[in-house]
Design a protein around this motif. Structure first.
Motif, PDB file in Angstrom:
ATOM      1  N   UNK A 391       0.937  -1.193  -0.102  1.00 16.47           N
ATOM      2  CA  UNK A 391      -0.291  -0.014  -0.030  1.00 16.47           C
ATOM      3  C   UNK A 391       0.832   1.297   0.198  1.00 16.47           C
ATOM      4  N   UNK A 392       0.538   2.250  -0.769  1.00 13.78           N
ATOM      5  CA  UNK A 392       1.339   3.494  -0.755  1.00 13.78           C
ATOM      6  C   UNK A 392       1.185   4.322   0.594  1.00 13.78           C
ATOM      7  N   UNK A 393       1.944   4.850   0.926  1.00 14.76           N
ATOM      8  CA  UNK A 393       2.227   5.534   2.461  1.00 14.76           C
ATOM      9  C   UNK A 393       0.947   6.551   2.341  1.00 14.76           C
ATOM     10  N   UNK A 394       0.716   7.192   1.264  1.00 15.81           N
ATOM     11  CA  UNK A 394      -0.203   8.213   1.311  1.00 15.81           C
ATOM     12  C   UNK A 394      -1.711   8.014   1.658  1.00 15.81           C
ATOM     13  N   UNK A 395      -1.966   6.648   1.647  1.00 13.42           N
ATOM     14  CA  UNK A 395      -3.191   6.348   2.223  1.00 13.42           C
ATOM     15  C   UNK A 395      -3.336   6.328   3.754  1.00 13.42           C
ATOM     16  N   UNK A 396      -2.004   6.790   4.453  1.00  8.88           N
ATOM     17  CA  UNK A 396      -2.140   6.642   5.755  1.00  8.88           C
ATOM     18  C   UNK A 396      -1.912   8.117   6.539  1.00  8.88           C
ATOM     19  N   UNK A 397      -2.455   8.161   7.657  1.00  4.44           N
ATOM     20  CA  UNK A 397      -2.175   9.511   8.270  1.00  4.44           C
ATOM     21  C   UNK A 397      -0.721   9.671   8.669  1.00  4.44           C
ATOM     22  N   UNK A 398      -0.106  10.931   8.397  1.00  2.55           N
ATOM     23  CA  UNK A 398       1.410  11.010   8.534  1.00  2.55           C
ATOM     24  C   UNK A 398       1.897  10.345   9.893  1.00  2.55           C
ATOM     25  N   UNK A 399       2.955   9.323   9.714  1.00  2.00           N
ATOM     26  CA  UNK A 399       3.528   9.055  11.129  1.00  2.00           C
ATOM     27  C   UNK A 399       2.733   8.081  11.883  1.00  2.00           C
TER      28      UNK A 399
END
Length: 460
Positions: A391-399
């Motif tokens: 999954x790309x990290x852009x899907x997640x809340x930062x940190x």
């Protein structure tokens, strides 16, 4: 200036702050006898080689600490409030605001609208200037902070007032003149709304903005994002294939003008326009060094370049891997091409690309950064995904390992019964995540300045 308590939250190991025996809970009172207005004051004053800190300990004792250090060397101190000041909420009511198009019941931080110029410098947010006072402008010029990212939307003052629903929005454009005269580098953004600020209005805006080049280094044109939650909001329409081709033609014409005038392309259409228009992405040199990646300008072109470079450094072998990478509709066809390029060198590596439909916000939302955990759960459980899911990290809340709808990565992994691997933005990281899933490390994303109870929220 009101008194502010700058409470220390953490001291980095091995730092000057640790040598000074500073601890979490200590309060920074001043630097060189000056109160700290916000993080800009702090960073500016810390540049000196000799500084004096006034620190209050939890028991009320006050320490005066003289510090000799290298120029611009950091003290390794982190504060409870990253901005060292209150966060400024947006005073506009834009007709295209994405936050107004979100469903109820989500976490509080997602409903906070920021328009804080300091976040423009710290993490690249775009600001409308309506929240910036003369004092703010003076500080930007005094510290020579740059670049500042500005949401112009239109250079027609009356139209800008209507689009932002703020009677001061037109006058705020005058602040651009002061920034320009002071040589403060700027990047601009226009969120294009069909029938509102496109066509002749866009032409007028680009003509006006071109006068600020090259101090104004770039202007990105991005299509308005429309979710299914627009009841009672301004009746905006989605752009069509022909609309996108018209916008791209207009952008190209201006790029040719600006190359002749200043040797820069200046105006850039985001990747979404080319995909909607069913046209090839521009060549790498067109992006002038990728000044607006955060706006989706050149992101897919850069990713392709980085994937090819990463593969060129590898020999290829017969390792066997079976996995799935989940993404939004926008990037899906490109990731399929990149996975095929990996397969050419590693014939036994099979990474299927699964395009996730955005049922949560509506299928017109095609970016990966707005895909929720519940959509991933439902759609990925319907098919074979191999040994793991990327999954790309852009899907997640930062940190954090949390999606927009508060589903966690661990919860998703447990539901699907699969290992989840988070991939950073670069092509090198994508190739590494596919080929070395066991050794792959999640790189820490850049620090985001966020309130305790409210944060900025922007479209990915």
């Amino acid at each position: 200036m009101k008194d502010k308590k700058h409470v220390i939250s953490r001291i980095q190991p091995g730092s000057i702050g640790e040598e000074l025996e500073l601890e979490a809970g200590d309060i920074l009172l001043s630097v060189n006898d000056r109160q700290i207005e916000d993080v800009f004051d702090y960073r500016y004053l810390l540049n000196d080689e000799n500084i004096v800190l006034l620190v209050q300990k939890p028991d009320g004792e006050v320490w005066e600490l003289e510090v000799e250090k290298d120029y611009e060397e950091d003290l390794g101190i982190e504060f409870e409030n990253g901005l060292m000041d209150d966060y400024r909420s947006c005073s506009n009511h834009c007709i295209f605001c994405f936050i107004d198009q979100m469903p109820p019941g989500m976490r509080e931080t997602l409903y906070f609208k920021d328009d804080d110029s300091r976040l423009s410098f710290l993490q690249g947010n775009y600001v409308t200037l309506t929240n910036m006072s003369d004092h703010d402008i003076e500080r930007v010029i005094h510290y020579h902070l740059s670049p500042i990212n500005i949401s112009f939307q239109t250079m027609n003052p009356q139209l800008r007032c209507r689009m932002l629903h703020n009677r001061f929005a037109g006058d705020a454009l005058k602040k651009v003149d002061r920034l320009f005269e002071a040589g403060i580098a700027m990047n601009g953004q226009i969120v294009l709304c069909k029938g509102v600020n496109d066509g002749e209005e866009l032409e007028y805006s680009l003509e006006k903005l071109s006068a600020y080049a090259p101090v104004l280094e770039s202007v990105s044109i991005v299509p308005v994002g429309l979710t299914k939650y627009r009841e009672g909001l301004y009746p905006l329409q989605a752009f069509t294939r022909e609309d996108a081709r018209t916008v791209i033609s207009q952008v190209r014409r201006w790029q040719n003008k600006m190359m002749e005038r200043h040797g820069i392309h200046f105006v850039h259409a985001s990747d979404e326009w080319y995909i909607l228009a069913e046209l090839e992405l521009p060549e790498e040199e067109t992006y002038d060094g990728y000044l607006q990646l955060e706006n989706g300008v050149g992101m897919l072109r850069l990713l392709e370049t980085e994937v090819k470079e990463a593969l060129d450094r590898r020999e290829g072998d017969d390792r066997q891997i079976r996995a799935t990478i989940a993404t939004g509709k926008l990037a899906g066809p490109y990731l399929e091409k990149y996975m095929e390029e990996i397969r050419q060198k590693y014939p036994n590596v099979q990474t299927d690309v699964r395009v996730i439909k955005n049922h949560f916000f509506g299928e017109t939302i095609t970016v990966s950064g707005l895909i929720t955990g519940q959509d991933l759960k439902k759609q990925l459980s319907e098919e074979e995904t191999g040994d793991r899911i990327l999954l790309p990290c852009t899907m997640l809340r930062d940190g954090e390992n949390i999606f927009l709808d508060d589903v966690t990565v661990e919860e998703l992994s447990e539901t699907l019964g699969k290992e989840i691997i988070i991939v950073n933005e670069s092509g090198e990281d994508l190739v590494a995540a596919v080929l070395e899933p066991q050794e792959h490390k999640i790189l820490r994303r850049r620090q985001m300045y966020e309130q305790t109870s409210s944060c900025h929220s922007r479209q990915a």
